[in-house]
Design a protein around this motif. Structure first.
Motif, PDB file in Angstrom:
ATOM      1  N   ARG A  55     -41.739   4.020  31.946  1.00 43.71           N
ATOM      2  CA  ARG A  55     -42.729   3.409  32.828  1.00 43.71           C
ATOM      3  C   ARG A  55     -42.331   3.579  34.289  1.00 43.71           C
ATOM      4  NH1 ARG A  55     -42.580  -1.231  30.727  1.00 43.71           N
ATOM      5  NH2 ARG A  55     -41.356  -2.358  32.287  1.00 43.71           N
ATOM      6  N   MET A  56     -41.039   3.437  34.588  1.00 38.97           N
ATOM      7  CA  MET A  56     -40.588   3.545  35.964  1.00 38.97           C
ATOM      8  C   MET A  56     -40.710   4.962  36.498  1.00 38.97           C
ATOM      9  SD  MET A  56     -37.313   0.986  36.249  1.00 38.97           S
ATOM     10  CE  MET A  56     -37.296   1.067  38.046  1.00 38.97           C
ATOM     11  N   ASN A  57     -40.421   5.961  35.654  1.00 40.94           N
ATOM     12  CA  ASN A  57     -40.527   7.337  36.148  1.00 40.94           C
ATOM     13  C   ASN A  57     -41.955   7.874  36.092  1.00 40.94           C
ATOM     14  OD1 ASN A  57     -40.928   8.889  33.567  1.00 40.94           O
ATOM     15  ND2 ASN A  57     -38.834   8.216  33.111  1.00 40.94           N
ATOM     16  N   GLY A  58     -42.862   7.113  35.480  1.00 38.91           N
ATOM     17  CA  GLY A  58     -44.269   7.439  35.529  1.00 38.91           C
ATOM     18  C   GLY A  58     -44.709   8.600  34.667  1.00 38.91           C
ATOM     19  N   ARG A  59     -43.788   9.214  33.944  1.00 42.97           N
ATOM     20  CA  ARG A  59     -44.113  10.383  33.138  1.00 42.97           C
ATOM     21  C   ARG A  59     -43.572  10.284  31.716  1.00 42.97           C
ATOM     22  NH1 ARG A  59     -45.875  14.895  36.236  1.00 42.97           N
ATOM     23  NH2 ARG A  59     -47.625  14.020  37.421  1.00 42.97           N
ATOM     24  N   GLY A  60     -42.991   9.143  31.369  1.00 39.82           N
ATOM     25  CA  GLY A  60     -42.513   8.949  30.009  1.00 39.82           C
ATOM     26  C   GLY A  60     -41.227   9.660  29.671  1.00 39.82           C
ATOM     27  N   PHE A  61     -40.501  10.157  30.675  1.00 41.99           N
ATOM     28  CA  PHE A  61     -39.207  10.776  30.388  1.00 41.99           C
ATOM     29  C   PHE A  61     -38.259   9.738  29.812  1.00 41.99           C
ATOM     30  CE2 PHE A  61     -40.718  14.054  33.273  1.00 41.99           C
ATOM     31  CZ  PHE A  61     -40.152  15.212  32.756  1.00 41.99           C
ATOM     32  N   LYS A  62     -37.452  10.142  28.852  1.00 40.82           N
ATOM     33  CA  LYS A  62     -36.494   9.245  28.225  1.00 40.82           C
ATOM     34  C   LYS A  62     -35.140   9.310  28.940  1.00 40.82           C
ATOM     35  CE  LYS A  62     -38.608   9.611  23.643  1.00 40.82           C
ATOM     36  NZ  LYS A  62     -38.387   9.968  22.216  1.00 40.82           N
ATOM     37  N   PRO A  63     -34.376   8.230  28.885  1.00 44.81           N
ATOM     38  CA  PRO A  63     -33.043   8.270  29.492  1.00 44.81           C
ATOM     39  C   PRO A  63     -32.167   9.375  28.918  1.00 44.81           C
ATOM     40  CG  PRO A  63     -33.609   6.035  28.820  1.00 44.81           C
ATOM     41  CD  PRO A  63     -34.698   6.910  28.324  1.00 44.81           C
TER      42      PRO A  63
ATOM     43  N   GLN B  27     -41.939  18.877  45.695  1.00 44.09           N
ATOM     44  CA  GLN B  27     -42.423  18.684  44.334  1.00 44.09           C
ATOM     45  C   GLN B  27     -41.423  17.910  43.479  1.00 44.09           C
ATOM     46  OE1 GLN B  27     -44.339  21.982  42.318  1.00 44.09           O
ATOM     47  NE2 GLN B  27     -44.398  23.156  44.229  1.00 44.09           N
ATOM     48  N   CYS B  28     -41.954  17.160  42.531  1.00 43.66           N
ATOM     49  CA  CYS B  28     -41.104  16.435  41.587  1.00 43.66           C
ATOM     50  C   CYS B  28     -41.860  16.285  40.273  1.00 43.66           C
ATOM     51  CB  CYS B  28     -40.733  15.058  42.143  1.00 43.66           C
ATOM     52  SG  CYS B  28     -39.524  14.166  41.116  1.00 43.66           S
ATOM     53  N   ASN B  29     -41.122  16.326  39.173  1.00 41.06           N
ATOM     54  CA  ASN B  29     -41.746  16.146  37.863  1.00 41.06           C
ATOM     55  C   ASN B  29     -41.770  14.688  37.427  1.00 41.06           C
ATOM     56  OD1 ASN B  29     -38.960  16.169  37.660  1.00 41.06           O
ATOM     57  ND2 ASN B  29     -38.901  17.221  35.696  1.00 41.06           N
ATOM     58  N   PHE B  30     -41.193  13.780  38.222  1.00 43.21           N
ATOM     59  CA  PHE B  30     -41.294  12.347  38.004  1.00 43.21           C
ATOM     60  C   PHE B  30     -42.365  11.775  38.929  1.00 43.21           C
ATOM     61  CE2 PHE B  30     -38.065  12.734  35.198  1.00 43.21           C
ATOM     62  CZ  PHE B  30     -36.992  11.859  35.208  1.00 43.21           C
ATOM     63  N   ARG B  31     -42.839  10.588  38.612  1.00 43.56           N
ATOM     64  CA  ARG B  31     -43.743   9.852  39.486  1.00 43.56           C
ATOM     65  C   ARG B  31     -43.243   8.416  39.596  1.00 43.56           C
ATOM     66  NH1 ARG B  31     -44.626  14.126  40.592  1.00 43.56           N
ATOM     67  NH2 ARG B  31     -46.558  15.341  40.631  1.00 43.56           N
ATOM     68  N   CYS B  32     -42.028   8.285  40.095  1.00 42.09           N
ATOM     69  CA  CYS B  32     -41.403   6.968  40.211  1.00 42.09           C
ATOM     70  C   CYS B  32     -42.233   6.066  41.113  1.00 42.09           C
ATOM     71  CB  CYS B  32     -39.983   7.095  40.748  1.00 42.09           C
ATOM     72  SG  CYS B  32     -38.888   8.038  39.647  1.00 42.09           S
ATOM     73  N   ARG B  33     -42.364   4.810  40.702  1.00 40.38           N
ATOM     74  CA  ARG B  33     -43.214   3.868  41.421  1.00 40.38           C
ATOM     75  C   ARG B  33     -42.765   3.663  42.862  1.00 40.38           C
ATOM     76  NH1 ARG B  33     -47.795   3.563  39.967  1.00 40.38           N
ATOM     77  NH2 ARG B  33     -47.942   1.685  41.260  1.00 40.38           N
ATOM     78  N   TYR B  34     -41.470   3.744  43.137  1.00 42.44           N
ATOM     79  CA  TYR B  34     -40.971   3.460  44.473  1.00 42.44           C
ATOM     80  C   TYR B  34     -40.940   4.702  45.366  1.00 42.44           C
ATOM     81  CZ  TYR B  34     -36.700   4.963  42.054  1.00 42.44           C
ATOM     82  OH  TYR B  34     -35.782   5.646  41.292  1.00 42.44           O
TER      83      TYR B  34
ATOM     84  N   GLU C  11     -50.859   7.254  41.087  1.00 42.16           N
ATOM     85  CA  GLU C  11     -52.208   7.144  41.630  1.00 42.16           C
ATOM     86  C   GLU C  11     -52.365   7.865  42.968  1.00 42.16           C
ATOM     87  OE1 GLU C  11     -50.151   3.128  42.510  1.00 42.16           O
ATOM     88  OE2 GLU C  11     -50.211   4.639  40.919  1.00 42.16           O
ATOM     89  N   LEU C  12     -51.263   8.118  43.661  1.00 45.62           N
ATOM     90  CA  LEU C  12     -51.317   8.837  44.933  1.00 45.62           C
ATOM     91  C   LEU C  12     -50.788  10.264  44.827  1.00 45.62           C
ATOM     92  CD1 LEU C  12     -50.155   6.027  47.386  1.00 45.62           C
ATOM     93  CD2 LEU C  12     -52.479   6.801  46.927  1.00 45.62           C
ATOM     94  N   PHE C  13     -49.945  10.509  43.837  1.00 47.76           N
ATOM     95  CA  PHE C  13     -49.351  11.836  43.659  1.00 47.76           C
ATOM     96  C   PHE C  13     -49.654  12.344  42.249  1.00 47.76           C
ATOM     97  CE2 PHE C  13     -46.897   9.764  46.950  1.00 47.76           C
ATOM     98  CZ  PHE C  13     -46.594  10.765  47.856  1.00 47.76           C
ATOM     99  N   GLY C  14     -50.916  12.348  41.887  1.00 49.21           N
ATOM    100  CA  GLY C  14     -51.313  12.746  40.541  1.00 49.21           C
ATOM    101  C   GLY C  14     -51.336  14.248  40.341  1.00 49.21           C
ATOM    102  N   SER C  15     -51.975  14.672  39.255  1.00 42.45           N
ATOM    103  CA  SER C  15     -51.969  16.081  38.885  1.00 42.45           C
ATOM    104  C   SER C  15     -52.718  16.957  39.881  1.00 42.45           C
ATOM    105  CB  SER C  15     -52.582  16.252  37.487  1.00 42.45           C
ATOM    106  OG  SER C  15     -53.897  15.707  37.454  1.00 42.45           O
ATOM    107  N   ASP C  16     -53.620  16.360  40.672  1.00 43.75           N
ATOM    108  CA  ASP C  16     -54.383  17.151  41.630  1.00 43.75           C
ATOM    109  C   ASP C  16     -53.833  17.051  43.051  1.00 43.75           C
ATOM    110  OD1 ASP C  16     -55.030  14.500  41.960  1.00 43.75           O
ATOM    111  OD2 ASP C  16     -57.185  14.844  42.212  1.00 43.75           O
ATOM    112  N   TYR C  17     -52.652  16.431  43.203  1.00 44.32           N
ATOM    113  CA  TYR C  17     -52.049  16.313  44.531  1.00 44.32           C
ATOM    114  C   TYR C  17     -51.623  17.691  45.026  1.00 44.32           C
ATOM    115  CZ  TYR C  17     -49.055  14.805  48.375  1.00 44.32           C
ATOM    116  OH  TYR C  17     -48.495  14.638  49.620  1.00 44.32           O
ATOM    117  N   GLU C  18     -51.927  17.997  46.286  1.00 38.35           N
ATOM    118  CA  GLU C  18     -51.599  19.305  46.835  1.00 38.35           C
ATOM    119  C   GLU C  18     -50.225  19.267  47.509  1.00 38.35           C
ATOM    120  OE1 GLU C  18     -54.597  21.038  49.274  1.00 38.35           O
ATOM    121  OE2 GLU C  18     -56.202  20.684  47.836  1.00 38.35           O
TER     122      GLU C  18
END
Length: 344
Positions: free
Chosen positions: A140-148, A26-33, A38-45
Motif C-alpha cells: 500500500r505504501m509503495n502504491g504498486r503492490g511490490f512485496k518486501p 521515473q520510478c516504478n513505485f508510487r510512494c504516498r510521500y 493520483e498525481l503520478f499515474g500511468s499517463d503522467y508525462e
C-alpha cells in the motif's frame, strides 16, 4: 593533471562537499510521500530522454564540482536503476580524479539484477528504501503492490557483491510506526544499518501534516526499551543522521540512525548540492527554484564559465528551510521542487 581544488563556502559558511546527481525522474513505485498515484499515474508525462543530462554531461559536471572541493557523489532519481546502462555512468564517474566515494539511493526493486555490475563499475555504497516488512502495508505504501521480498533480495545481492548497505525507513504516524521494532530487529540480525527518517514535507503532493510525524526521539525511546542503545559520534562533518549503537550488554553489535529533518533540523552543516534530472542546480531538498546547467553545458560554455556559475550559485546560498519550518510551521507556504526530480 588534476586541477587545484578551489574550496567554496556559502553565506552561512557551509562548504560544498557533496554532489547528488539525479539521473531520471521515473520510478516504478508510487510512494504516498513522494509520487502518489493520483498525481503520478500511468499517463503522467515524465521527461523525454533528450531533456535528461547525458552520461558525458553528468561526468563533466562531476569533474567541475570536484575542482570545487566535492569528493563524494550520490546517484539518485526517481529510481536510478530505471536509467539504462547505469553501471557505465558509475564507471565514468569513478574515473574522475578526486572522486573518493560513489553511492546510490534506490528503492531496491531492481537491485538484485544490477548489484554485481554496479560494484564492478566502482559503486561503493548503496542506500535502500524500505518502509515495512509487512506485505500488505508495504504494498500500500509503495502504491504498486511490490512485496518486501523484492527489496530484501536486492539488499542481500548488494551485500554479497561487496557493497556497504544502509536501509532507510520513512516513519509516518498512523501508517507504519508499528513496523519500527520489527525493522530494527530484522536489520540488526542481518548486520545492516537501519536509518529512521521523519516523514517530511518534500515536494508539493504528499499532503504532509505535522501531526503525521513520529519524532525521532520517540523512535529511540521505543527501541531503547527493548534493545538498549547509546549515542555515537558522527562519522564526519555534515552527517545527516544521528547515530546510535546497541549497548554491549545486548549481545549483538549493530547501529541505527535517525534523520530528524522536522524536529532537529541540521541545515547548519548541510554541504550538499543537488542536480535535478533535467540539469538544474538546487541548494536544498526543499528548494523552489534552481539554476540551469543543461543550457550552458550544451551551449558551448567552457568548464571555467560553468565553474563560475556553480561558484556564484553556492556563494549566495542561504537555504535553511527546515530551521525556518521549526519556528513557523503553520505559516510556511512554499512551492518546492518534487523529490522525484532531485532524489532524497
Amino acid at each position: 593533471m588534476q586541477e587545484p581544488v578551489r574550496h567554496i563556502h556559502d553565506k552561512l559558511g557551509r562548504p560544498l562537499r557533496d554532489l547528488r546527481l539525479s539521473v531520471t525522474d521515473q520510478c516504478n513505485f508510487r510512494c504516498r510521500y513522494c509520487m502518489p498515484e493520483e498525481l503520478f499515474g500511468s499517463d503522467y508525462e515524465f521527461l523525454p530522454r533528450e531533456k535528461l543530462l547525458t552520461f558525458e554531461e553528468l561526468t563533466r559536471i562531476t569533474r567541475i564540482f570536484v575542482s570545487l572541493g566535492v569528493e563524494k557523489i550520490r546517484i539518485t532519481g526517481g529510481e536510478p536503476l530505471m536509467r539504462r546502462e547505469l553501471p557505465k555512468l558509475i564507471r565514468m564517474i569513478n574515473g574522475v580524479d578526486g572522486v573518493k566515494d560513489i553511492a546510490m539511493t534506490t528503492n531496491g526493486s531492481l537491485l538484485a539484477k544490477h548489484a554485481q555490475a554496479l560494484k564492478e563499475a566502482g559503486l561503493r555504497r548503496i542506500t535502500v528504501s524500505l518502509d515495512s516488512l509487512d506485505e500488505e502495508r508495504f504494498g500500500r505504501m509503495n502504491g504498486r503492490g511490490f512485496k518486501p521480498s523484492h527489496v530484501l533480495e536486492g539488499i542481500e545481492a548488494a551485500s554479497a557483491a561487496g557493497l556497504k548497505v544502509k536501509v532507510n525507513m520513512v516513519v509516518q504516524k498512523g501508517v507504519n510506526e508499528q513496523d519500527v521494532l520489527p525493522m530494527a530487529n530484522y536489520f540488526r540480525e542481518k548486520g545492516h544499518i537501519l536509518r529512521f527518517i521523519e516523514y517530511m514535507d518534500v515536494g508539493n503532493s504528499n499532503g504532509w501534516r505535522l501531526d503525521q510525524v513520529v519524532p525521532s526521539q520517540e523512535i529511540v525511546k521505543l527501541i531503547h526499551a527493548e534493545m538498549p542503545v547509546e549515542p555515537m559520534e558522527p562519522n564526519h562533518y555534515g552527517e545527516v543522521a544521528s547515530r546510535y549503537r546497541y549497548a554491549e550488554e545486548t549481545g549483538k553489535p549493530g547501529e541505527i540512525g535517525l534523520i530528524s529533518s522536522v524536529t532537529q533540523a541540521f541545515c547548519s552543516t548541510c554541504t550538499r548540492m543537488r542536480i535535478s534530472a533535467e540539469g538544474r542546480m538546487f541548494g536544498c531538498l526543499f528548494a523552489s527554484e534552481g539554476a540551469d546547467l543543461r543550457e550552458p553545458l550544451r551551449g558551448g560554455r567552457s568548464d571555467d564559465e560553468i565553474r563560475e556559475l556553480i561558484t556564484g550559485f553556492w556563494r549566495v546560498r542561504e537555504d535553511r528551510y527546515s530551521e525556518v519550518r521549526l519556528s513557523n510551521t503553520p505559516g510556511l507556504k512554499k512551492k518546492k521542487v518534487e523529490m522525484s526530480h532531485i532524489g532524497g
